[in-house]
Design an enzyme around this catalytic site. Structure first.
Site, PDB file in Angstrom:
ATOM      1  N   HIS A 135      -8.599 -11.603  54.846  1.00 32.23           N
ATOM      2  CA  HIS A 135      -7.991 -11.126  53.604  1.00 32.23           C
ATOM      3  C   HIS A 135      -8.642 -11.831  52.423  1.00 32.23           C
ATOM      4  O   HIS A 135      -9.294 -12.866  52.585  1.00 32.23           O
ATOM      5  CB  HIS A 135      -6.482 -11.410  53.585  1.00 32.23           C
ATOM      6  CG  HIS A 135      -5.684 -10.451  54.409  1.00 32.23           C
ATOM      7  ND1 HIS A 135      -5.464 -10.645  55.756  1.00 32.23           N
ATOM      8  CD2 HIS A 135      -5.078  -9.281  54.089  1.00 32.23           C
ATOM      9  CE1 HIS A 135      -4.735  -9.630  56.216  1.00 32.23           C
ATOM     10  NE2 HIS A 135      -4.494  -8.788  55.221  1.00 32.23           N
ATOM     11  N   LYS A 139      -4.632 -14.551  48.940  1.00 35.31           N
ATOM     12  CA  LYS A 139      -3.453 -14.306  49.794  1.00 35.31           C
ATOM     13  C   LYS A 139      -2.750 -15.615  50.099  1.00 35.31           C
ATOM     14  O   LYS A 139      -3.377 -16.594  50.488  1.00 35.31           O
ATOM     15  CB  LYS A 139      -3.864 -13.586  51.083  1.00 35.31           C
ATOM     16  CG  LYS A 139      -2.668 -13.194  51.941  1.00 35.31           C
ATOM     17  CD  LYS A 139      -3.061 -12.247  53.054  1.00 35.31           C
ATOM     18  CE  LYS A 139      -1.923 -11.997  54.039  1.00 35.31           C
ATOM     19  NZ  LYS A 139      -0.749 -11.363  53.449  1.00 35.31           N
TER      20      LYS A 139
HETATM   21  N1  LIG Z   1       3.703  -4.589  53.647  1.00 33.46           N
HETATM   22  C1  LIG Z   1       2.525  -4.224  53.143  1.00 33.46           C
HETATM   23  O1  LIG Z   1       2.028  -3.109  53.380  1.00 33.46           O
HETATM   24  C2  LIG Z   1       1.803  -5.181  52.227  1.00 33.46           C
HETATM   25  C3  LIG Z   1       0.588  -4.827  51.626  1.00 33.46           C
HETATM   26  C4  LIG Z   1       0.007  -5.707  50.707  1.00 33.46           C
HETATM   27  C5  LIG Z   1       0.639  -6.903  50.415  1.00 33.46           C
HETATM   28  N2  LIG Z   1       1.801  -7.224  51.054  1.00 33.46           N
HETATM   29  C6  LIG Z   1       2.559  -8.433  50.741  1.00 33.46           C
HETATM   30  O2  LIG Z   1       3.196  -8.173  49.483  1.00 33.46           O
HETATM   31  C7  LIG Z   1       3.287  -9.369  48.742  1.00 33.46           C
HETATM   32  C8  LIG Z   1       2.593  -9.187  47.398  1.00 33.46           C
HETATM   33  O3  LIG Z   1       1.215  -8.993  47.614  1.00 33.46           O
HETATM   34  P1  LIG Z   1       0.187  -8.779  46.414  1.00 33.46           P
HETATM   35  O4  LIG Z   1      -1.140  -8.766  47.045  1.00 33.46           O
HETATM   36  O5  LIG Z   1       0.615  -7.610  45.579  1.00 33.46           O
HETATM   37  O6  LIG Z   1       0.394 -10.156  45.624  1.00 33.46           O
HETATM   38  P2  LIG Z   1       0.204 -10.514  44.091  1.00 33.46           P
HETATM   39  O7  LIG Z   1      -0.896  -9.708  43.488  1.00 33.46           O
HETATM   40  O8  LIG Z   1       0.152 -12.003  44.026  1.00 33.46           O
HETATM   41  O9  LIG Z   1       1.548 -10.016  43.424  1.00 33.46           O
HETATM   42  C9  LIG Z   1       2.776 -10.643  43.604  1.00 33.46           C
HETATM   43  C10 LIG Z   1       3.589 -10.391  42.363  1.00 33.46           C
HETATM   44  O10 LIG Z   1       4.909 -10.835  42.582  1.00 33.46           O
HETATM   45  C11 LIG Z   1       5.396 -11.196  41.323  1.00 33.46           C
HETATM   46  N3  LIG Z   1       6.579 -12.038  41.492  1.00 33.46           N
HETATM   47  C12 LIG Z   1       6.658 -13.314  41.941  1.00 33.46           C
HETATM   48  N4  LIG Z   1       7.938 -13.719  41.907  1.00 33.46           N
HETATM   49  C13 LIG Z   1       8.673 -12.672  41.464  1.00 33.46           C
HETATM   50  C14 LIG Z   1      10.051 -12.459  41.233  1.00 33.46           C
HETATM   51  N5  LIG Z   1      10.969 -13.426  41.434  1.00 33.46           N
HETATM   52  N6  LIG Z   1      10.461 -11.237  40.782  1.00 33.46           N
HETATM   53  C15 LIG Z   1       9.575 -10.252  40.551  1.00 33.46           C
HETATM   54  N7  LIG Z   1       8.249 -10.404  40.746  1.00 33.46           N
HETATM   55  C16 LIG Z   1       7.816 -11.601  41.194  1.00 33.46           C
HETATM   56  C17 LIG Z   1       4.241 -11.944  40.675  1.00 33.46           C
HETATM   57  O11 LIG Z   1       4.411 -11.881  39.307  1.00 33.46           O
HETATM   58  P3  LIG Z   1       3.514 -12.762  38.261  1.00 33.46           P
HETATM   59  O12 LIG Z   1       2.135 -12.159  38.358  1.00 33.46           O
HETATM   60  O13 LIG Z   1       4.193 -12.472  36.997  1.00 33.46           O
HETATM   61  O14 LIG Z   1       3.600 -14.181  38.746  1.00 33.46           O
HETATM   62  C18 LIG Z   1       3.062 -11.099  41.147  1.00 33.46           C
HETATM   63  O15 LIG Z   1       2.740 -10.127  40.175  1.00 33.46           O
HETATM   64  C19 LIG Z   1       2.670 -10.461  49.651  1.00 33.46           C
HETATM   65  O16 LIG Z   1       3.700 -11.061  50.400  1.00 33.46           O
HETATM   66  C20 LIG Z   1       1.748  -9.687  50.559  1.00 33.46           C
HETATM   67  O17 LIG Z   1       1.522 -10.338  51.798  1.00 33.46           O
HETATM   68  C21 LIG Z   1       2.378  -6.381  51.948  1.00 33.46           C
END
Ligand SMILES: NC(=O)c1ccc[n+]([C@@H]2O[C@H](COP(=O)([O-])OP(=O)(O)OC[C@H]3O[C@@H](n4cnc5c(N)ncnc54)[C@H](OP(=O)(O)O)[C@@H]3O)[C@@H](O)[C@H]2O)c1
Length: 228
Positions: A135, A139
């Site tokens: 990844h 991540k």
């Molecule tokens: N299930 C699936 O298909 C799948 C696919 C991809 C990713 N994921 C998972 O999804 C999660 C996010 O992945 P990502 O790649 O999108 O990460 P990312 O780009 O780091 O985005 C995470 C976001 O969460 C926000 N956040 C943090 N605390 C929060 C809160 N209390 N309330 C609302 N928003 C909050 C952050 O906001 P700020 O930017 O303002 O700090 C950031 O924008 C990870 O756990 C990843 O492993 C799952």
């Protein structure tokens, strides 16, 4: 639907795009709007039909607790909370809401799980195996929830074989690559899934939200994706 999206990061912002294409009304909030789940009060959730969470392992449980206690259906894509699954299931059952979760909302990966399940028979026939996942460097959790899901599936089919080792790589902007290699004295079998973009995750999450309308219960996406 009136959807609340938690997380405006790489995946959350794409979920917002796909939800808009599906003609849903969307509200999206990020970390600064929601410290300790403070944006998720009954008043603020009143008009919301379902909440989709793509945030971070350290805040997802507080988000889930706040939304489920308010009786809202949830779709949770955030990973890293699986050790708490029994507590979350109990909360959903207690509040009689609907909940779909997945380490991976892509249809392709869920098909990959089934291919891995079929191939796991190899472990009962003198094959050994290994799991690899790659990844992007940002991540936060390792191994990936998807790799852990594959490991669990293989162990269900071959419980007498010790759980396959997962090797994680974090580099560049890799969206998500998972590979299972089975090896015997005679040959090797390679199974791999390579996500080209985050679009598959976002599509799956929005379609899960649509599927969940009018339903209650605790669902793993891998058990329901064929019904979408
Ligand atoms: N299930 C699936 O298909 C799948 C696919 C991809 C990713 N994921 C998972 O999804 C999660 C996010 O992945 P990502 O790649 O999108 O990460 P990312 O780009 O780091 O985005 C995470 C976001 O969460 C926000 N956040 C943090 N605390 C929060 C809160 N209390 N309330 C609302 N928003 C909050 C952050 O906001 P700020 O930017 O303002 O700090 C950031 O924008 C990870 O756990 C990843 O492993 C799952």
């Amino acid at each position: 639907m009136n959807l609340l999206l938690l997380g405006r990061g790489k995946t959350g912002s794409l979920v917002a795009e796909v939800a808009a294409e599906h003609r849903h009304r969307t509200h999206i909030i990020g970390a600064s709007d929601n410290p300790n789940a403070s944006a998720l009060t009954p008043e603020k959730l009143h008009a919301i039909d379902a909440v989709i969470d793509f945030t971070a392992p350290q805040c997802v449980l507080a988000n889930v607790e706040a939304c489920v206690k308010t009786g809202k259906n949830m779709i949770v894509g955030t990973t890293g909370w699986h050790p708490e699954i029994d507590r979350v299931r109990a909360l959903v059952e207690q509040h009689d809401t609907g909940f779909v979760y997945a380490a991976n909302f892509s249809i392709g990966v869920n098909l990959f799980y089934e291919i891995a399940r079929t191939a796991a028979t190899a472990l009962n026939h003198q094959y050994d195996g290994q799991i690899f996942e790659r990844h992007h460097a940002h991540k936060k959790d390792a191994p990936s929830g998807t790799a852990i899901a594959v490991q669990r599936i293989l162990h269900e089919v071959a419980p007498q074989h010790e759980a396959l080792e997962i090797t994680s790589f974090r580099e560049g902007e890799v969206v998500g690559f998972h590979e299972v290699i089975f090896e015997s004295a005679a040959d090797r079998i390679y199974l791999s899934h390579d996500a080209k973009s985050r679009r598959g995750f976002a599509e799956g999450a929005v379609r899960a939200a649509e599927w969940l309308v009018g339903k209650k219960g605790f669902y793993d996406f891998k058990d329901i994706w064929r019904e979408l």
